[in-house]
Design an enzyme around this catalytic site. Structure first.
Site, PDB file in Angstrom:
ATOM      1  CG  HIS A 108      -8.254  -8.621   2.777  1.00  0.00           C
ATOM      2  ND1 HIS A 108      -7.440  -7.499   2.347  1.00  0.00           N
ATOM      3  CD2 HIS A 108      -9.222  -8.710   1.187  1.00  0.00           C
ATOM      4  CE1 HIS A 108      -6.753  -8.384   1.343  1.00  0.00           C
ATOM      5  NE2 HIS A 108      -8.096  -8.893   0.351  1.00  0.00           N
ATOM      6  CB  CYS A 124      -7.201  -3.475   6.827  1.00  0.00           C
ATOM      7  SG  CYS A 124      -6.320  -3.234   7.920  1.00  0.00           S
ATOM      8  CG  HIS A 157      -3.747  -5.882   5.035  1.00  0.00           C
ATOM      9  ND1 HIS A 157      -4.328  -4.504   4.606  1.00  0.00           N
ATOM     10  CD2 HIS A 157      -5.133  -6.665   4.917  1.00  0.00           C
ATOM     11  CE1 HIS A 157      -5.506  -5.152   4.066  1.00  0.00           C
ATOM     12  NE2 HIS A 157      -5.702  -6.853   4.158  1.00  0.00           N
TER      13      HIS A 157
END
Length: 305
Positions: free
Chosen positions: A119, A56, A107
């Site tokens: 993402h 991420c 994240h």
């Protein structure tokens, strides 16, 4: 030669300020989102920081790096950057942070407007998700604005991107011209549906004709981005859709095209029909820009199917 088109082509291409006569109406939000969209379909790899696979924070760091903006390596460190932003005041380019591990920030993604963010997630790789999706909404921590993407920031990105040599590489405008010619389309209508294509542009008729048959549908802002380069993966989908190509038997496997990649079926179709043999190193080079020479070769081979 088949010309029937079944599905619109997803227009997720980088926006570049052309170094030639191509017109481009760059905007900071467009620059950011288009840079991010370039990587859609790239698989998730834990610790990944390259186009072979991103985690991420590797993805967010790469997108911002493309725009000349430096971010720390990890999601936790990125959370320490910029100014906090309320969820009700999100702007495209804001970093969104989530707790997916139960132990704080784990994240990160990039808000792209319209209540969506892009993402690199474990099961889907680089993809777009609604911020209201139950899994992510319940794990949302907050947002940070690292950059407001002012005109000055955009200008820096344009200077970097203007180095693309369109005497070597194919722009989307040129792809439209060559493809419309190959399909023998009527290009007399120049009243383009795209916000960034003027009727006087040399590719206006081609872009309009291809839109009518569903090959190009524009990006989320209704733009065609004629001065953007095009990747080999993106061209694979365009050719398959435009020429209604079908896979013929087994296709060779390219090591940079996992089955989870969004372009895998289109590349497999091109490979099974002999339109492409990939690179000599066993890759297809999904993110490489298409040269004018290769564009001509691909179209010629597709016409023969």
């Amino acid at each position: 030669m088949k010309k029937r088109v079944l599905l619109p082509v997803f227009a997720a291409f980088m926006i570049f300020a052309g170094a030639n006569s191509h017109e481009a109406e760059a905007a900071s939000v467009d620059q950011l989102t288009s840079s991010a969209y370039k990587y859609i379909g790239t698989p998730y790899i834990y610790g990944g920081t390259t186009t072979r696979g991103f985690d991420c924070s590797g993805f967010t760091r790469q997108v911002f790096s493309d725009l000349g903006i430096s971010l720390p390596r990890t999601s936790g460190a990125q959370y320490g950057q910029g100014q906090a932003v309320a969820k009700s005041n999100l702007q495209a380019g804001d970093l969104l942070f989530f707790n997916t591990s139960g132990a704080g920030v784990s994240h990160v993604g990039i808000y792209i407007g319209d209540q969506k963010f892009i993402h690199s997630q474990t099961n889907q790789g680089v993809s777009v998700t609604s911020i209201h999706a139950s899994y992510w909404a319940s794990r949302y921590i907050g947002a940070k604005r690292v950059k407001s993407f002012s005109t000055a920031e955009l200008a820096k990105a344009e200077v970097k991107n203007a180095q693309i040599d369109f005497s070597v590489y194919a722009s989307r405008g040129e792809v439209a011209i060559q493809l419309a010619k190959a399909l023998n389309l009527d290009t007399s209508d120049t009243s383009s549906p795209f916000a960034d294509v003027k009727p006087s542009a040399k590719y206006a008729g081609a872009a309009t004709a291809l839109n009518k048959i569903g090959v190009f549908s524009g990006d989320e802002h209704g733009k065609f981005n004629p001065a953007s380069p095009i990747t080999r993966a993106q061209l694979a989908k365009i050719l398959v859709v435009a020429f209604d190509l079908q896979q013929e038997g087994d296709a060779p496997h390219f090591k940079d095209v996992p089955a989870s990649h969004w372009s895998s079926e289109y590349i497999a179709t091109l490979a099974s029909t002999g339109i492409t043999v990939g690179k000599g190193d066993g890759t297809f080079a999904v993110n490489d820009y298409v040269t004018l020479t290769h564009l001509e070769a691909f179209i010629n081979r597709a016409q023969q199917q």
